[in-house]
Design an enzyme around this catalytic site. Structure first.
Site, short mmCIF file in Angstrom:
data_model
loop_
_atom_site.label_atom_id
_atom_site.label_comp_id
_atom_site.label_asym_id
_atom_site.label_seq_id
_atom_site.Cartn_x
_atom_site.Cartn_y
_atom_site.Cartn_z
CD GLU A 30 -2.50 -1.47 2.59
OE1 GLU A 30 -3.26 -2.45 2.69
OE2 GLU A 30 -2.23 -0.70 3.55
CD GLU A 61 -4.00 -4.58 5.23
OE1 GLU A 61 -5.23 -4.86 5.17
OE2 GLU A 61 -3.57 -3.42 5.36
CD GLN A 83 0.28 2.13 5.07
OE1 GLN A 83 -0.69 2.50 5.72
NE2 GLN A 83 0.46 2.45 3.80
CG HIS A 130 -1.71 2.48 13.35
ND1 HIS A 130 -3.05 2.54 13.58
CD2 HIS A 130 -1.54 2.83 12.04
CE1 HIS A 130 -3.67 2.93 12.47
NE2 HIS A 130 -2.77 3.10 11.52
#
Length: 326
Positions: A30, A61, A83, A130
């Site tokens: 990405e 993904e 990512q 994240h």
């Protein structure tokens, strides 16, 4: 000849040089093309090698994983980027269910020379979902090699070795380390053997085992312990699957004390696996129970309190002193 690089630039250089050497290496993920990825790890590579070899993918993904498997079957050497590794759940079937077992199920007729790159780890106040440390999921999936460098030098050498490996390699890059230091890195290509730990600081009193960003925190703790008259040996695992037990056991036989450090929660990571292996294989050399320094068994917190939640050098120092005083 060497160059002074951040870890992210060492990764970029490794990708660039291997793509130049081997036209079967393909990069995709990405935003990795024109934008060079969210962390700029692939900056300028699409311009140099074209869209056929460095390509953007949809935000999916699971599709990225499937594409990697298909390309590997056709003889390519794909390097795919997830990512943020917190998104690995979307591609778990491709990684743990397909890539990991393909060579076995085909009797070695089909290789899986795939590298899965991803940013991981905390300390940078990233958005929710994240910063999770999910490397334990990968290390506990047979058929995968899992790498977590802590230096620019190691990142380049390990990534080069990963791209040349015929097994799938999960290559995890701690976000906090991307641009937090510079190091001399040879310009020419080199490999660091996967599955080999590095004794980054020799010592005689206690063994501190760590990986990823915690390997650097462990070195800081060792300096603090030195001020207390304690000579700590620090081992950077570099590869967490397979684990270099030979190096760990040799160190524990010398020091008789061990502290294992991980950023992941106590129930996650690979700390308990290391302690279990050392307890079985080196119990007669241990003068105290092994100590695990890890994050609490909670969901990763919001950025406001993550500095309190993550292990720090003083936590390692306290653990070392308790172990030595047992």
């Amino acid at each position: 000849m060497s160059n002074n690089l951040t870890m992210i630039k060492a990764i970029t250089q490794a990708l660039d040089q291997e793509m130049e050497k081997d036209n079967q290496v393909l990069l995709f993920g990405e935003d990795i093309g024109k934008n060079g990825g969210v962390f700029r790890a692939t900056e300028s590579l699409q311009e140099k090698y074209g869209k056929d070899r460095v390509s953007d993918t949809p935000l999916a993904e699971s599709a990225i994983g499937g594409l990697g498997i298909g390309l590997a079957v056709q003889g390519f050497r794909p390097v795919l980027e997830i990512q943020y590794f917190s998104f690995v759940y979307e591609v778990m079937d491709s990684i743990a269910g397909q890539m990991a077992r393909q060579r076995y199920r085909t009797g070695g007729q089909i290789d899986m020379p795939i590298v899965v790159r991803a940013a991981t780890g905390g300390g940078v106040y990233a958005a929710e979902m994240h910063a999770d440390s999910l490397e334990g999921l990968m290390a506990q999936s047979p058929g995968l090699k899992v790498v977590m460098p802590s230096t620019a030098y190691d990142a380049k050498g390990l990534l080069t070795a990963a791209m040349r490996d015929d097994d799938p390699v999960i290559f995890l890059e701690h976000m906090k380390l991307y641009r937090s230091f510079y190091e001399d890195v040879p310009f020419e290509q080199y490999e660091i053997e996967l599955g080999k730990a590095n004794v980054s600081r020799p010592g005689r009193d206690i063994t501190i085992i760590a990986y990823g960003a915690m390997a650097r925190t462990a070195l800081q703790a060792a300096e603090e312990l030195q001020a207390e008259g304690i000579d700590a040996e620090v081992i950077d695992l570099r590869t967490i699957a397979p684990i270099d037990l030979e190096t760990l056991i040799t160190s524990v036989e010398k020091t008789g004390h061990v502290v294992v450090v991980q950023e992941a929660q106590r129930q996650a990571g690979i700390g308990h696996q290391i302690i279990s292996e050392l307890s079985q294989r080196a119990i007669l050399f241990l003068e105290a129970p092994p100590y695990l320094v890890a994050s609490p068994d909670t969901i990763y917190p919001f950025g406001l309190i993550e500095d309190e939640w993550l292990p720090a050098s003083h936590d390692i120092v306290d653990a070392a002193i308790k172990t030595l005083e047992f």
